[in-house]
Design a protein around this motif. Structure first.
Motif, PDB file in Angstrom:
ATOM      1  N   GLU A 335       0.812  -1.214   0.000  1.00  0.00           N
ATOM      2  CA  GLU A 335       0.000   0.000   0.000  1.00  0.00           C
ATOM      3  C   GLU A 335       0.849   1.270   0.000  1.00  0.00           C
ATOM      4  OE1 GLU A 335      -2.542  -0.486   3.348  1.00  0.00           O
ATOM      5  OE2 GLU A 335      -4.021  -1.708   2.257  1.00  0.00           O
ATOM      6  N   SER A 336       2.075   1.152   0.517  1.00  0.00           N
ATOM      7  CA  SER A 336       2.955   2.321   0.566  1.00  0.00           C
ATOM      8  C   SER A 336       3.889   2.413  -0.631  1.00  0.00           C
ATOM      9  CB  SER A 336       3.797   2.287   1.853  1.00  0.00           C
ATOM     10  OG  SER A 336       4.698   1.180   1.835  1.00  0.00           O
ATOM     11  N   MET A 337       3.868   1.380  -1.512  1.00  0.00           N
ATOM     12  CA  MET A 337       4.767   1.347  -2.659  1.00  0.00           C
ATOM     13  C   MET A 337       4.231   2.180  -3.817  1.00  0.00           C
ATOM     14  SD  MET A 337       5.868  -2.691  -2.845  1.00  0.00           S
ATOM     15  CE  MET A 337       6.653  -2.479  -4.456  1.00  0.00           C
ATOM     16  N   GLU A 338       5.143   2.735  -4.567  1.00  0.00           N
ATOM     17  CA  GLU A 338       4.792   3.339  -5.846  1.00  0.00           C
ATOM     18  C   GLU A 338       5.079   2.291  -6.918  1.00  0.00           C
ATOM     19  OE1 GLU A 338       6.020   7.089  -8.762  1.00  0.00           O
ATOM     20  OE2 GLU A 338       6.659   7.078  -6.669  1.00  0.00           O
ATOM     21  N   VAL A 339       4.033   1.604  -7.338  1.00  0.00           N
ATOM     22  CA  VAL A 339       4.189   0.473  -8.254  1.00  0.00           C
ATOM     23  C   VAL A 339       4.387   0.975  -9.673  1.00  0.00           C
ATOM     24  CG1 VAL A 339       3.116  -1.612  -9.163  1.00  0.00           C
ATOM     25  CG2 VAL A 339       2.794  -0.990  -6.757  1.00  0.00           C
ATOM     26  N   GLN A 340       5.503   0.585 -10.278  1.00  0.00           N
ATOM     27  CA  GLN A 340       5.793   0.950 -11.662  1.00  0.00           C
ATOM     28  C   GLN A 340       6.065  -0.323 -12.447  1.00  0.00           C
ATOM     29  OE1 GLN A 340       9.074   3.738 -11.327  1.00  0.00           O
ATOM     30  NE2 GLN A 340       7.657   5.478 -11.244  1.00  0.00           N
ATOM     31  N   TYR A 341       5.057  -0.781 -13.163  1.00  0.00           N
ATOM     32  CA  TYR A 341       5.161  -2.025 -13.917  1.00  0.00           C
ATOM     33  C   TYR A 341       5.922  -1.761 -15.210  1.00  0.00           C
ATOM     34  CZ  TYR A 341       3.795  -6.464 -15.995  1.00  0.00           C
ATOM     35  OH  TYR A 341       3.815  -7.706 -16.569  1.00  0.00           O
TER      36      TYR A 341
END
Length: 522
Positions: A335-341
């Motif tokens: 939830e705290s991650m900045e997800v960059q696929y």
């Protein structure tokens, strides 16, 4: 649908097995009925479309499992059958070691977790839903998860594992959602045997028990298997080997699932430690020894290729087979991650793996030439300490499992793995752990490692197991063939005695990654 109507519908499908059988489990042809497919197959053994499906799937390709990772998301808590090897407080033993699920997820949480893991672990190629109950007893949660993942990351393969009771009702939906790998746990085709494994099944708002339950379950499983293979979906069949109950019967199961188009058969050992609280665990039902398991797999391999590299993964496992990185990806952290696929980064990894695979195959074929002309029928088992990449690259004391290869003049054949407790704890060797390692690889002539200390070397030699560190960081098959060639030379000269090894112990219980959170599922 009542059992009688199921039986009537299934009898109409039996004739279709004639059309399915030539498929040989994977679409390849093979002499006396055994196809040259299976988990050890390479690109030259399979039709191109099938190879594309399995080449980077760690569960469907033994070669791929050295390079690629999978993850499971625990979105399916409900189950529609009861197994005597499963405790509902734990992950289902069909696809999991009986360890607790750390977190159960909603489809939305699961999809975000998949993208987060894939962004940090480019080798993660497969999303599986295996529980902790049955995915098809929770269809909305299962397909809701698949829908979100497919739209966001279409390069990730989608899989599910099921007991098969609800399977025929969902084949069309499985195909629509591009799920092209399905595992069905089939432990029997004889209701007399099934009644000793399954106390009850719950189907269409009615509970069935005894032989009626087993008959209904078996009919639905085989019907679903045929429907999937006709739809072009690869099917793996899992069977739990339960000594004295279904061990001999699994030969008949093997024939039945092969004739209906199954791609692989995975016969895995019963895990029945009393502390897991299962019926079999509390009643003292034992699991098989290493040699009992191998003998049954070898016997069935004459009819169909075996999966030998299964790790009976948790329903929330993350990482390469044999490891669990789930503790790194808690809901709180995600939830705290900045997800960059990054699809490009993931493709670059797959490209690098193909280069490595080519080099590994070339080295293996070159080394195999050194066995040309050898006519020895002596086969031996070797244990290998590895942490991935298809190389001898793990310190003996750091190994959490050993991969087992059967050596013959045909080369190196992967035949299993043995989970062990860490011998080296904080820089010190544990005597009890070392004894456990020796019991786990007691049927092996030697163990190949990247490094090993003086003390375990001595104890291994006393046990008749040769510790070998001269192949550190070399390819496993190439190193194993080189060792075997030297072993045959020493055998001829009398430098080593031709001694048959004893049996080995399959470790009961779950491997828990150091630092992984423990706690009972909600």
């Amino acid at each position: 649908m009542e059992p009688g109507r199921v039986s009537e519908r299934f009898s109409k499908l039996k004739g279709l097995a004639i059309a399915v059988a030539p498929h040989k489990g994977c679409g390849s042809s093979g002499g006396s009925g055994k196809s040259s497919c299976g988990s050890s197959a390479g690109s030259g053994d399979l039709p191109p479309d099938v190879w594309e499906k399995v080449k980077n799937h760690p569960c469907y390709s033994e070669e791929a499992h050295h390079h690629y990772a999978r993850m499971h998301v625990a979105v399916a808590p409900a189950c529609n059958i009861q197994c005597n090897y499963c405790n509902r407080k734990y992950d289902c033993a069909n696809e999991s070691r009986p360890g607790v699920v750390s977190e159960r997820l909603t489809p939305e949480q699961a999809a975000r977790k998949v993208l987060a893991v894939a962004s940090e672990i480019p080798q993660m190629t497969v999303l599986g839903i295996a529980g902790p109950g049955d995915p098809l007893a929770n269809p909305d949660k299962t397909f809701g998860t698949f829908d979100r993942v497919f739209k966001a990351a279409p390069d990730i393969k989608l899989c599910l594992s099921t007991n098969g009771l609800a399977l025929p009702d969902h084949v069309a939906r499985i195909k629509d959602f591009k799920v092209d790998h399905v595992t069905i746990t089939i432990n029997m085709i004889d209701p007399e045997v099934g009644a000793r494994i399954y106390p009850w099944v719950f189907f269409r708002h009615k509970r069935y028990t005894g032989k009626d339950a087993a008959k209904l379950l078996s009919e639905r499983q085989l019907e679903g298997l045929e429907m999937l293979t006709q739809a072009g979906i690869l099917c793996k069949v899992n069977s739990v080997m339960i000594p004295g109950i279904n061990d001999d019967h699994l030969v008949e199961v093997n024939k039945a699932v092969k004739s209906r188009g199954a791609f692989l058969h995975n016969i895995m050992p019963l895990i029945s430690a009393p502390e897991h609280g299962t019926v079999f665990g509390l009643s003292g039902q034992r699991g098989p020894t290493a040699q009992e398991l191998k003998a049954l797999q070898d016997k069935c391999e004459g009819e169909m290729n075996m999966m030998r590299h299964c790790r009976q993964c948790r329903a929330d496992a993350v990482g390469l087979l044999g490891e669990d990185r789930g503790a790194e990806f808690t809901t709180e952290r995600i939830e705290s991650m900045e997800v960059q696929y990054d699809a490009g980064k993931r493709q670059a990894y797959r490209d690098s793996v193909e280069v490595e695979r080519s080099a590994r195959r070339a080295a293996r074929e070159q080394e195999l030439l050194t066995l040309a002309g050898e006519n020895s029928n002596r086969k031996i088992l070797l244990a290998v300490a590895t942490k991935g990449g298809g190389k001898v690259n793990e310190h003996f004391g750091h190994a959490k499992e050993f991969q087992i290869y059967e050596m013959s003049t045909a080369g190196a054949k992967f035949v299993g793995h043995r989970r062990v407790d860490l011998y080296c704890q904080g820089g010190y060797g544990e005597e009890d752990a070392l004894a456990g390692v020796i019991r786990a690889i007691n049927d092996c002539v030697a163990v190949l490692v990247a490094k090993i200390g003086a003390c375990p070397k001595e104890e291994l030699r006393k046990a008749g197991i040769e510790p070998i560190d001269q192949y550190a960081y070399g390819y496993i098959e190439t190193s194993a063939i080189s060792y075997y060639r030297g072993y045959l030379e020493r055998l001829k000269s009398g430098a080593v005695a031709d001694v048959e090894r004893g049996d080995a112990v399959i470790r009961q219980g779950a491997f828990v990654e150091v630092g992984a959170p423990a706690g009972q599922a909600a």
